[in-house]
Design an enzyme around this catalytic site. Structure first.
Site, short mmCIF file in Angstrom:
data_model
loop_
_atom_site.label_atom_id
_atom_site.label_comp_id
_atom_site.label_asym_id
_atom_site.label_seq_id
_atom_site.Cartn_x
_atom_site.Cartn_y
_atom_site.Cartn_z
N HIS A 82 39.91 -13.00 5.88
CA HIS A 82 39.09 -13.96 5.14
C HIS A 82 37.71 -13.98 5.75
O HIS A 82 37.57 -13.95 6.97
CB HIS A 82 39.70 -15.36 5.23
CG HIS A 82 38.86 -16.39 4.52
ND1 HIS A 82 38.93 -16.57 3.16
CD2 HIS A 82 37.94 -17.26 4.99
CE1 HIS A 82 38.07 -17.53 2.81
NE2 HIS A 82 37.47 -17.97 3.91
N ASP A 161 43.16 -29.04 -2.55
CA ASP A 161 41.92 -28.56 -1.95
C ASP A 161 40.82 -28.45 -3.00
O ASP A 161 39.68 -28.83 -2.75
CB ASP A 161 42.15 -27.20 -1.28
CG ASP A 161 40.84 -26.61 -0.79
OD1 ASP A 161 40.24 -27.21 0.12
OD2 ASP A 161 40.41 -25.56 -1.32
N ARG A 168 33.99 -33.62 -2.29
CA ARG A 168 33.10 -33.48 -1.12
C ARG A 168 31.71 -33.03 -1.56
O ARG A 168 30.69 -33.49 -1.03
CB ARG A 168 33.68 -32.47 -0.13
CG ARG A 168 34.84 -33.05 0.68
CD ARG A 168 35.61 -31.95 1.41
NE ARG A 168 34.76 -31.19 2.30
CZ ARG A 168 35.00 -29.94 2.71
NH1 ARG A 168 36.08 -29.31 2.29
NH2 ARG A 168 34.16 -29.33 3.50
N SER A 183 40.36 -26.71 4.57
CA SER A 183 40.21 -26.16 3.22
C SER A 183 40.51 -24.66 3.22
O SER A 183 41.32 -24.17 2.43
CB SER A 183 38.79 -26.45 2.71
OG SER A 183 38.54 -25.74 1.53
N LYS A 187 44.46 -22.43 1.91
CA LYS A 187 44.62 -21.30 1.00
C LYS A 187 45.19 -20.08 1.74
O LYS A 187 46.02 -19.36 1.20
CB LYS A 187 43.29 -20.99 0.33
CG LYS A 187 42.91 -22.10 -0.67
CD LYS A 187 41.48 -22.00 -1.17
CE LYS A 187 40.50 -22.47 -0.12
NZ LYS A 187 39.12 -22.62 -0.59
#
Lengths: 431, 431
Positions: A82, A161, A168, A183, A187
């Protein structure tokens, strides 16, 4: 349990328990707790923070709000990566086939996302025929067969999320490290991988502007991963200038193909190989980090990585003939951006370069925007390059829109001076 | 102006401007800014505070969100008082007629409110026939004629404050001094008075538990009043035990009548005279504080204050015959609470005494609750009293409900020990 008591508890600096966090996330996802109480809680978290355990409970509760991907049918250790997001980041396109060519199982669900360019999935769609939607069984089957699949996110992954992030965004509670970490990890923990490398970008082109903040975020994500039973490594890598040269969807596929053929730009290769070496070790295919790096470099040089890429594209329905000359994927209309000064490139504002690509149509500003896959830019100069007055510093691949704006963004983004500057790309490894 | 930028500005510790605060309050009142953004802002204010100017702008913006009362037709200086709320606080019932009997103009709009007992208006309604609703012209006319009127709030006073308060209540942002001060002052500034005394209660039976917090609140309210062009004085008075002996609506009218006839409990008289003396000076009727106090004591002793009270009740339609023996206003069913110990009363938990009255039916827990005007309690002992085992410490005036609960609340609320303790009632004056 009453939500107002939990808001007060966090406001007063006390940590929330696992049960309390689950109560909050379940109640919010089901619409039993209204936005106005959650936004007050988020602001209290902004000020009072969350510890590692709370952040983990939050990530897990958000993961459990939706579907998780079950990769257990695929034998062996499944890996994932990621990136926190940077300009010109096409690492996944290179890393996936590269690792799969060395026997690693790379089962990747990727997003489209907002930004300067599309997400990995948009980029792959610039290859005619490439199908980003696969049935779950076909996805698993393909990974079992050729070691790799890259598809769009399907199912309802971490809806809590999504809901929290949207809130947010409108309540000035985005810039909060425990919320960012939870967050991302909600995932990643739903992705089914056993080992994950997080590429935390740092620099003025990244979400984390300072190394101190990036380290905090990286450490927290690694800790959440560990507490959730995953093997997680975070790398801090520089985003002081775009990664590689090409920015835009087809342009990034083009540069990925060059890289898979051993002709990639040094920074892109270095980051890819660094991440790849960690995952080769995590997947128990190599035991020595330096040997792993050599193997990865070899696979880029000897054509096996590119062969795996072609296998991937073919398996997902892409037109291989169109890859013989990937420059044909790009817009035929080009514009050169000529330098107005002479000297060394001292600094490149990566964000503004990204914005230039977006203005040309390569990215989305809102979810509803469509993107032009064939536009973008090829930046010929990097920090430390020497540039002459009148020399082209970038080629724009354009349709009609944004050309003048992109030009002026690029010219302003590049600082030219008289010092040859060097930058450090791979800054820290956090395990 | 974008609300999310203003939330971020406050979150980062910067003061908001007058224009920004007006934008927020107007947008929120009109429903253009949603609850979830305001609750995030409120929590940011909780942590980052507001300075005197911001608090004043907020109070003024909330005042301007609704109707203000125009008392300019009444000649002379109009006065008002406000209490932050305590158990057994019937000061307004005594102070109004007392001041009016000395020539001060007392034009009071009062609330019903939530709490251990009703508000001033509920209390007055325990006098058969008393009309709490007057047309604006009749209200003004009555003050011009007899110097006093006490009516329920009419019109739409500070609707922004109502909306904000309801949101604070469910988002753990009630306990925030600038928000408390602005809320109180928005309504006081709409009341049309020229001079205001704020009775800030402090102690475990009050909203402000510590003297430090009470001083902060008092100073800020005085500052807001000054910045808004009003003459404002704040007194810090103790709420370590209930004020006077009687708690309940008719019971408090009863004790007010006793006090207006020169037979009031010392603490109630002291607070009333202290507030009254400030307002006599503010109204330019007296110039010396000590002389003013003597005049007020005299008016309580010589019957002129009570006469004014009867004038008030008559003017608003109350049945004067029923005041000949005000004990007839109370429930006929009584229960004695007998002490289980012997010794000095060391401490009285005023909040629990208030709760006992509420359980008997004297107060409202939610806006929809109806109250029984004839129930409540008469506490025979104060801090410093000596009590024997088996002696009655309180008489409950009851209907069916809450008797056992009230008894046990009262017994637990009173600590009996071996020291004769004295408490200070009037703690500070802040101008």
């Amino acid at each position: 349990m009453h939500i107002v008591d939990l808001i007060a508890k966090k406001r007063d600096g006390y940590p929330l328990t696992k049960e309390e966090i689950e109560f909050i996330i379940q109640g919010y996802t089901k619409g039993k707790i209204p936005d106005y109480q959650i936004s007050a809680l988020l602001m209290a978290i902004y000020f009072e923070n969350m510890n590692d355990e709370e952040s983990t409970y939050l990530a897990l509760a958000m993961r459990d709000s939706g579907d998780s991907i079950d990769l257990s049918e695929i034998p062996g250790i499944k890996v994932d990566k990621h990136s926190t997001g940077g300009v010109g980041d096409k690492v996944t396109l290179v890393l996936g086939p590269l690792l799969a060519s060395l026997g690693v199982k790379f089962a990747k669900m990727s997003g489209r996302g907002l930004g300067h360019t599309g997400g990995t999935i948009d980029k792959l769609e610039s290859i005619p025929g490439y199908q980003v939607v696969l049935e779950a069984e076909d996805f698993i089957e393909q990974v079992k067969k050729i070691g790799i699949a890259i598809v769009g996110q399907s199912g309802d992954v971490a809806p809590a999320d999504k809901k929290l992030y949207a809130l947010r965004d409108v309540t000035a509670t985005v810039e909060c490290i425990p919320l960012i970490a939870s967050s991302i990890m909600s995932k990643k923990l739903a992705s089914g991988a056993d080992a994950i490398v997080l590429d935390v970008k740092v620099g003025h082109g990244a979400f984390m502007k300072t190394e101190a903040d990036a380290v905090k975020l990286a450490k927290l994500m690694v800790e959440i991963g560990k507490l959730a039973g995953k093997k997680v490594t975070a790398l801090l890598t520089g985003m002081d200038e775009p990664l590689g040269h090409k920015i835009g969807n087809a342009l990034e596929v083009y540069e990925a193909i060059e890289t898979l053929n051993g002709e990639g730009p040094k920074d892109l290769v270095d980051v890819t190989v660094e991440i790849g070496a960690h995952l080769l070790l995590d997947a128990q295919i190599e035991t020595d980090f330096e040997v792993a790096k050599v193997k990865l470099q070899e696979a880029l040089q000897n054509g096996t990585a590119y062969e795996k890429f072609l296998e991937l594209v073919e398996a997902q329905g892409g037109d291989l003939d169109r890859l013989d000359d990937p420059s044909l994927l790009l817009s035929k209309n080009t514009v050169e951006v000529l330098s107005e000064k002479e000297g060394y490139v001292m600094d490149i504002n990566a964000l503004d370069i990204g914005k230039a690509a977006m203005r040309l149509g390569a990215g989305r500003e809102t979810k509803e925007d469509t993107i032009d896959l064939d536009v973008g830019l090829d930046l010929h100069k990097k920090i430390g390059s020497y540039v002459k007055k009148g020399e082209s510093i970038a080629t724009l691949y354009v349709r009609e829109k944004g050309i003048d704006e992109a030009k002026s963004l690029i010219l302003n983004a590049i600082s030219i001076g008289n010092q040859e500057k060097h930058i450090v790309l791979i800054k820290q490894t956090i395990k």
